[in-house]
Design a protein around this motif. Structure first.
Motif, mmCIF file in Angstrom:
data_model
loop_
_atom_site.group_PDB
_atom_site.id
_atom_site.type_symbol
_atom_site.label_atom_id
_atom_site.label_comp_id
_atom_site.label_asym_id
_atom_site.label_seq_id
_atom_site.Cartn_x
_atom_site.Cartn_y
_atom_site.Cartn_z
ATOM 1 N N ALA A 85 0.848 -1.190 0.000
ATOM 2 C CA ALA A 85 0.000 0.000 0.000
ATOM 3 C C ALA A 85 0.882 1.239 0.000
ATOM 4 C CB ALA A 85 -0.914 -0.002 1.215
ATOM 5 N N ARG A 86 0.248 2.409 -0.101
ATOM 6 C CA ARG A 86 1.016 3.648 -0.164
ATOM 7 C C ARG A 86 1.847 3.876 1.078
ATOM 8 N NH1 ARG A 86 -3.506 7.918 -2.577
ATOM 9 N NH2 ARG A 86 -3.743 6.925 -4.645
ATOM 10 N N LYS A 87 1.327 3.448 2.219
ATOM 11 C CA LYS A 87 2.021 3.680 3.484
ATOM 12 C C LYS A 87 2.588 2.385 4.068
ATOM 13 C CE LYS A 87 -0.799 7.715 4.636
ATOM 14 N NZ LYS A 87 -1.687 8.361 5.647
ATOM 15 N N GLY A 88 3.035 1.498 3.193
ATOM 16 C CA GLY A 88 3.625 0.251 3.659
ATOM 17 C C GLY A 88 2.772 -0.939 3.285
ATOM 18 N N GLU A 89 2.909 -1.996 4.062
ATOM 19 C CA GLU A 89 2.199 -3.231 3.772
ATOM 20 C C GLU A 89 0.928 -3.348 4.610
ATOM 21 O OE1 GLU A 89 5.022 -6.299 4.550
ATOM 22 O OE2 GLU A 89 5.946 -6.142 2.564
ATOM 23 N N VAL A 90 -0.086 -3.994 4.019
ATOM 24 C CA VAL A 90 -1.333 -4.273 4.717
ATOM 25 C C VAL A 90 -1.612 -5.761 4.608
ATOM 26 C CG1 VAL A 90 -3.811 -3.863 4.824
ATOM 27 C CG2 VAL A 90 -2.268 -1.984 4.237
ATOM 28 N N ASP A 91 -1.874 -6.389 5.752
ATOM 29 C CA ASP A 91 -2.275 -7.791 5.763
ATOM 30 C C ASP A 91 -3.797 -7.876 5.725
ATOM 31 O OD1 ASP A 91 0.286 -8.838 5.845
ATOM 32 O OD2 ASP A 91 0.378 -8.833 8.031
ATOM 33 N N HIS A 92 -4.328 -8.231 4.564
ATOM 34 C CA HIS A 92 -5.763 -8.420 4.408
ATOM 35 C C HIS A 92 -6.148 -9.835 4.815
ATOM 36 C CE1 HIS A 92 -6.919 -4.831 1.849
ATOM 37 N NE2 HIS A 92 -5.604 -4.788 1.762
ATOM 38 N N VAL A 93 -7.390 -9.994 5.226
ATOM 39 C CA VAL A 93 -7.932 -11.331 5.427
ATOM 40 C C VAL A 93 -8.088 -11.994 4.066
ATOM 41 C CG1 VAL A 93 -9.989 -12.641 6.119
ATOM 42 C CG2 VAL A 93 -9.109 -10.810 7.585
ATOM 43 N N ALA A 94 -7.806 -13.301 4.019
ATOM 44 C CA ALA A 94 -8.076 -14.126 2.846
ATOM 45 C C ALA A 94 -8.832 -15.357 3.323
ATOM 46 C CB ALA A 94 -6.777 -14.524 2.146
ATOM 47 N N ALA A 95 -10.070 -15.509 2.876
ATOM 48 C CA ALA A 95 -10.906 -16.600 3.366
ATOM 49 C C ALA A 95 -10.633 -17.871 2.579
ATOM 50 C CB ALA A 95 -12.385 -16.228 3.272
ATOM 51 N N GLY A 96 -10.131 -18.889 3.282
ATOM 52 C CA GLY A 96 -9.831 -20.152 2.622
ATOM 53 C C GLY A 96 -10.598 -21.328 3.170
ATOM 54 N N ASP A 97 -11.383 -21.102 4.214
ATOM 55 C CA ASP A 97 -12.126 -22.215 4.801
ATOM 56 C C ASP A 97 -13.420 -21.695 5.425
ATOM 57 O OD1 ASP A 97 -11.158 -20.843 6.987
ATOM 58 O OD2 ASP A 97 -10.224 -22.565 7.938
ATOM 59 N N PRO A 98 -14.390 -22.577 5.656
ATOM 60 C CA PRO A 98 -15.663 -22.134 6.218
ATOM 61 C C PRO A 98 -15.527 -21.452 7.566
ATOM 62 C CG PRO A 98 -15.879 -24.349 5.319
ATOM 63 C CD PRO A 98 -14.422 -24.014 5.296
ATOM 64 N N ALA A 99 -14.576 -21.910 8.379
ATOM 65 C CA ALA A 99 -14.432 -21.346 9.717
ATOM 66 C C ALA A 99 -14.117 -19.855 9.665
ATOM 67 C CB ALA A 99 -13.348 -22.094 10.489
ATOM 68 N N THR A 100 -13.355 -19.423 8.662
ATOM 69 C CA THR A 100 -13.023 -18.000 8.556
ATOM 70 C C THR A 100 -14.284 -17.170 8.341
ATOM 71 O OG1 THR A 100 -10.785 -18.419 7.733
ATOM 72 C CG2 THR A 100 -11.753 -16.279 7.220
ATOM 73 N N LEU A 101 -15.172 -17.615 7.463
ATOM 74 C CA LEU A 101 -16.405 -16.865 7.230
ATOM 75 C C LEU A 101 -17.251 -16.799 8.495
ATOM 76 C CD1 LEU A 101 -17.475 -18.137 3.686
ATOM 77 C CD2 LEU A 101 -16.385 -15.963 4.283
ATOM 78 N N VAL A 102 -17.347 -17.900 9.212
ATOM 79 C CA VAL A 102 -18.134 -17.914 10.446
ATOM 80 C C VAL A 102 -17.489 -17.020 11.498
ATOM 81 C CG1 VAL A 102 -18.974 -19.369 12.332
ATOM 82 C CG2 VAL A 102 -19.105 -20.175 9.963
ATOM 83 N N TYR A 103 -16.169 -17.079 11.604
ATOM 84 C CA TYR A 103 -15.471 -16.234 12.573
ATOM 85 C C TYR A 103 -15.707 -14.755 12.267
ATOM 86 C CZ TYR A 103 -11.816 -13.955 15.256
ATOM 87 O OH TYR A 103 -11.145 -13.119 16.120
ATOM 88 N N LEU A 104 -15.614 -14.373 10.989
ATOM 89 C CA LEU A 104 -15.833 -12.972 10.620
ATOM 90 C C LEU A 104 -17.256 -12.535 10.967
ATOM 91 C CD1 LEU A 104 -13.997 -12.814 7.177
ATOM 92 C CD2 LEU A 104 -13.174 -11.969 9.381
ATOM 93 N N ALA A 105 -18.233 -13.416 10.769
ATOM 94 C CA ALA A 105 -19.602 -13.096 11.173
ATOM 95 C C ALA A 105 -19.668 -12.854 12.672
ATOM 96 C CB ALA A 105 -20.553 -14.221 10.771
ATOM 97 N N GLY A 106 -18.900 -13.611 13.429
ATOM 98 C CA GLY A 106 -18.845 -13.400 14.870
ATOM 99 C C GLY A 106 -18.229 -12.070 15.254
ATOM 100 N N GLN A 107 -17.467 -11.485 14.345
ATOM 101 C CA GLN A 107 -16.910 -10.150 14.536
ATOM 102 C C GLN A 107 -17.831 -9.067 13.968
ATOM 103 O OE1 GLN A 107 -13.876 -9.854 16.326
ATOM 104 N NE2 GLN A 107 -14.482 -11.996 16.610
ATOM 105 N N ALA A 108 -19.075 -9.459 13.701
ATOM 106 C CA ALA A 108 -20.091 -8.553 13.140
ATOM 107 C C ALA A 108 -19.714 -8.046 11.759
ATOM 108 C CB ALA A 108 -20.381 -7.391 14.082
#
Length: 308
Positions: A85-108
């Motif tokens: 990114a312009r101000k360095g690096e950004v670690d984005h989420v990358a969803a590779g399994d069902p648990a990640t989608l469910v976890y993100l829902a738990g984070q609203a």
């Protein structure tokens, strides 16, 4: 109070599962349950892509948080993609399994937005997206606009794919071979928009200001750029009744009951179980823009007329 939801090989703990996120009473547990149910269909459209998260910790009537980075407190098993990114690096989420989608829902996280490129070649998109954004709520008109745009793409030798946005409009998508960079794809998309407006000036506009659209449908191609995102297929939208961005069979655009926010978290799992994923073949039908670009320039020259 918490609730454990089994998602793939993991059990994901959802805190405050009874927290209401949507009127009329849809909860965080409902959201997590939806993403658990559709994960197998949704994940192929997400794997390898950086994601932006649209979160509503206090429900859709509360504060909206757009989150690009993967928070340090996210579990190690939640995938990451490092992006310059312009101000360095950004670690984005990358969803590779069902648990990640469910976890993100738990984070609203109600809505997941995806990049148009994948982590192994972030500078080369494999999708071109046109957002048909109506100025008013006239479902039949915007369905017609999507059909017209699809015919335009077929004229150029490209196969169109349609998706409701869960709001008022539709996305029309082309699957690409990763030969062109973002600047090339965006230039092509801008020319597409210009041609659509030239041919159907009473229906389409390129005017970004709503006050100047005069009731016409905006052909928005601005998301076809590096670092931009679009709503992911099967993502829930932050609106009453929790409508879902839903991939369509093209012929569904002919049906009067089809609308941009017709399908919800209550109906999409049943739709998938009954009909499968209309976009299951998208990745197998990728295009280059070389010949399409030549045809587009010819069509634009004709539309502009001899004085252009």
């Amino acid at each position: 109070m918490s609730l454990a939801i089994r998602a793939g090989r993991r059990s994901v703990e959802i805190t405050r599962p009874d927290k209401v996120l949507f009127p009329p009473g849809l909860t965080k547990a409902d959201l997590a349950g939806y993403y658990q149910a559709v994960a197998g269909t949704m994940l192929p459209h997400l794997v390898g892509r950086p994601l932006n998260l649209e979160r509503y910790p206090d429900g859709i009537n509360g504060q909206r948080i757009i989150q690009q980075h993967a928070s340090p407190h996210f579990p190690d098993w939640v995938g990451r993609v490092t992006v310059q990114a312009r101000k360095g690096e950004v670690d984005h989420v990358a969803a590779g399994d069902p648990a990640t989608l469910v976890y993100l829902a738990g984070q609203a996280c109600i809505t997941v937005h995806r990049w148009l490129s994948r982590s192994d070649n972030l500078g080369r998109p494999d999708l071109l997206v046109v957002d048909l954004d109506p100025s008013s709520d006239r479902p039949s008109e915007v369905r017609r606009a999507a059909r017209i745009f699809g015919a335009l793409l077929r004229e150029l030798g490209l196969q169109p794919w349609a998706m409701t946005t869960g709001s008022r409009g539709y996305h029309v998508v082309v699957s690409l071979q990763r030969r062109a960079d973002f600047d090339t794809v965006r230039g092509f998309a801008r020319s597409l928009a210009e041609l659509a407006v030239a041919r159907e000036p009473r229906l389409f506009t390129n005017e970004q200001r709503k006050a100047k659209r005069e009731g016409r449908i905006l052909v928005d191609v601005m998301r076809n750029a590096y670092g931009q995102t679009v709503v992911a297929p099967y993502a829930v939208r932050a609106r009453p009744r929790a409508p879902v961005a839903t991939p369509l069979r093209w012929e569904e655009l002919e049906e009067s009951r089809t609308s941009a926010k017709r399908w919800t978290i209550r109906t999409v799992p049943e739709r998938i179980a009954r009909d499968g994923d209309p976009w299951s073949g998208l990745a197998r039908k990728r295009h280059t823009l070389t010949r399409a670009g030549e045809l587009l320039e010819q069509a634009l020259a004709e539309a502009r007329g001899p004085s252009a």
